[in-house]
Design a protein around this motif. Structure first.
Motif, PDB file in Angstrom:
ATOM      1  N   MET A 184     -18.203 -25.124  11.946  1.00  0.00           N
ATOM      2  CA  MET A 184     -17.637 -25.774  10.766  1.00  0.00           C
ATOM      3  C   MET A 184     -17.382 -27.249  11.042  1.00  0.00           C
ATOM      4  SD  MET A 184     -15.115 -22.863   9.201  1.00  0.00           S
ATOM      5  CE  MET A 184     -13.760 -23.925   9.409  1.00  0.00           C
ATOM      6  N   PRO A 185     -17.471 -28.065   9.994  1.00  0.00           N
ATOM      7  CA  PRO A 185     -17.106 -29.482  10.159  1.00  0.00           C
ATOM      8  C   PRO A 185     -15.671 -29.586  10.673  1.00  0.00           C
ATOM      9  CG  PRO A 185     -18.128 -29.105   8.023  1.00  0.00           C
ATOM     10  CD  PRO A 185     -17.896 -27.758   8.638  1.00  0.00           C
ATOM     11  N   LYS A 186     -15.440 -30.516  11.580  1.00  0.00           N
ATOM     12  CA  LYS A 186     -14.118 -30.646  12.217  1.00  0.00           C
ATOM     13  C   LYS A 186     -12.992 -30.835  11.205  1.00  0.00           C
ATOM     14  CE  LYS A 186     -15.757 -30.093  16.242  1.00  0.00           C
ATOM     15  NZ  LYS A 186     -15.800 -28.745  16.747  1.00  0.00           N
ATOM     16  N   GLY A 187     -13.247 -31.472  10.093  1.00  0.00           N
ATOM     17  CA  GLY A 187     -12.216 -31.682   9.081  1.00  0.00           C
ATOM     18  C   GLY A 187     -11.675 -30.386   8.503  1.00  0.00           C
ATOM     19  N   PHE A 188     -12.487 -29.333   8.522  1.00  0.00           N
ATOM     20  CA  PHE A 188     -12.041 -28.048   8.000  1.00  0.00           C
ATOM     21  C   PHE A 188     -10.884 -27.499   8.814  1.00  0.00           C
ATOM     22  CE2 PHE A 188     -15.452 -28.383   5.312  1.00  0.00           C
ATOM     23  CZ  PHE A 188     -15.796 -27.224   4.635  1.00  0.00           C
ATOM     24  N   LEU A 189     -10.858 -27.776  10.096  1.00  0.00           N
ATOM     25  CA  LEU A 189      -9.815 -27.235  10.962  1.00  0.00           C
ATOM     26  C   LEU A 189      -8.441 -27.798  10.647  1.00  0.00           C
ATOM     27  CD1 LEU A 189     -11.746 -27.134  14.352  1.00  0.00           C
ATOM     28  CD2 LEU A 189     -11.367 -25.276  12.715  1.00  0.00           C
ATOM     29  N   LYS A 190      -8.394 -28.862   9.866  1.00  0.00           N
ATOM     30  CA  LYS A 190      -7.116 -29.428   9.456  1.00  0.00           C
ATOM     31  C   LYS A 190      -6.552 -28.724   8.227  1.00  0.00           C
ATOM     32  CE  LYS A 190      -8.154 -33.949  11.322  1.00  0.00           C
ATOM     33  NZ  LYS A 190      -8.391 -35.358  11.043  1.00  0.00           N
ATOM     34  N   ARG A 191      -7.375 -27.917   7.570  1.00  0.00           N
ATOM     35  CA  ARG A 191      -6.926 -27.180   6.398  1.00  0.00           C
ATOM     36  C   ARG A 191      -6.080 -26.000   6.855  1.00  0.00           C
ATOM     37  NH1 ARG A 191     -12.512 -27.186   2.845  1.00  0.00           N
ATOM     38  NH2 ARG A 191     -12.691 -29.453   2.798  1.00  0.00           N
TER      39      ARG A 191
END
Length: 79
Positions: free
Chosen positions: A18-25
């Protein structure tokens, strides 16, 4: 995203595919934490909880609306 049959598969899918930004969700962070916990305990209840949270994250992204097959409860890679 890769096929997920074990806790390790799910962990790798979240951390590598997954794109790294997803892990901030929040929903992905919660799913990741529960997957890690389930992989440490190997308890059926923890695996079910992690699986449920993973499905919640997928649903929140709207990915269940794309005709994907019904997910199966993940199994521990140790068992």
């Amino acid at each position: 995203m890769r096929s997920m049959e074990t806790l390790i598969d799910a962990n790798r899918a979240i951390s590598e595919d997954m794109p790294k930004g997803f892990l901030k969700r929040y929903h992905w962070l919660a799913a990741g934490k529960l997957l890690l916990h389930a992989s440490e305990t190997g308890l059926d209840a923890d695996i079910k909880r992690a699986t449920d949270e993973l499905l919640n994250a997928v649903q929140r992204e709207g990915w269940m609306d794309r005709g994907l097959s019904t997910p199966v409860l993940l199994r521990s890679s140790a068992g």
